[in-house]
Design an enzyme around this catalytic site. Sequence first.
Site, PDB file in Angstrom:
ATOM      1  N   VAL A  53       0.813  -1.222   0.000  1.00  0.00           N
ATOM      2  CA  VAL A  53       0.000   0.000   0.000  1.00  0.00           C
ATOM      3  C   VAL A  53       0.851   1.278   0.000  1.00  0.00           C
ATOM      4  CG1 VAL A  53      -0.192   0.170   2.519  1.00  0.00           C
ATOM      5  CG2 VAL A  53      -2.001   1.103   1.070  1.00  0.00           C
ATOM      6  N   TYR A  54       2.116   1.200   0.410  1.00  0.00           N
ATOM      7  CA  TYR A  54       2.954   2.415   0.470  1.00  0.00           C
ATOM      8  C   TYR A  54       3.183   2.963  -0.927  1.00  0.00           C
ATOM      9  CZ  TYR A  54       4.358   0.674   5.157  1.00  0.00           C
ATOM     10  OH  TYR A  54       4.380   0.199   6.448  1.00  0.00           O
ATOM     11  N   SER A  55       2.869   4.218  -1.253  1.00  0.00           N
ATOM     12  CA  SER A  55       2.221   5.185  -0.372  1.00  0.00           C
ATOM     13  C   SER A  55       0.966   5.708  -1.070  1.00  0.00           C
ATOM     14  CB  SER A  55       3.191   6.333  -0.079  1.00  0.00           C
ATOM     15  OG  SER A  55       3.764   6.753  -1.334  1.00  0.00           O
TER      16      SER A  55
END
Length: 314
Positions: A53-55
């Site tokens: 999920v980053y970022s």
Amino acid sequence: MTPLRKLGSSDLEVFPLALGGNVFGWTADEDQSFAVLDAYTAAGGNFVDTADVYSAWADGNRGGESETILGKWLEARGNRSDVVVATKVSQHPDFQGLSAANITAAADASLRRLRTDYIDLYYTHFDQPDVPVEEIIGALDTLVKAGKVRHIAASNISAERLRESLEFSDREGLARYVALQPHYNLVSRDTYEGELQDLAERAGLAAVPYYALASGFLTGKYRPGTTVESARAGGAAKHLETERGQRVLAALDEIAGAHDVPVATVALAWLAARPTVAAPIASARTVEQLPALVRVGELTLSEAEVERLTRASA
């Protein structure tokens, strides 16, 4: 040379400071990220923590930016086998949750972005209590058997669900969690200590705490009357308003002065000395921020110093 630490019951050996990849593609662009990664490995570091999920939260990002930058760097440096790569599943906008199908698809997407054919440590990022542990562990075990993942771990999970997962793995002879990533630091102890820590200790799990520096508060740069330009300043500054925050800062200042090291190094050294902790996670946006973090491997606090900090943070 800083000695490496064994990660729980796994065959992974890691530097006592995991480099957080949350800033890659967010507050650190690709060139800055490469420079930080180069400096970290030059200092003996070998443990990089990211997530699919980053970022995604940053304007214009879709998720996967951190893995993409890390993958480019690993390919450019040709050092994949020297780096322990940890990433996570469940929060990417296109790969939400912990269903078996999602875990499988998300892992393949992470492997593509990381430009590698295996992930050393694969975490469930946030537990989903509505998904049976049998389904989650079953999917993770399939990845391990396929050689796509070496070891599995859990982040943001209750003691009850962790116990269920470990019991299922043991009963069925399937891949078993070797590490836990809890929220844990000098101003947030009840997020790990107690039932979760006790279980980790009994089960032989290593803890790899996130928010190790409390969004920057434990670097000592937040003081009464100061303004800090940071994406996380609000979260850090709130600790200044508490008696505990002030007690912790005073103790950190005293011990840092005695050792002639930065405040952040002492905060990380306290965490690294806690039961079950293998390596705290901290991120550096610039190369200049890195020395205070990697020096944790050189600093051993006395029993009295550990106790002073433990009392101050109670």
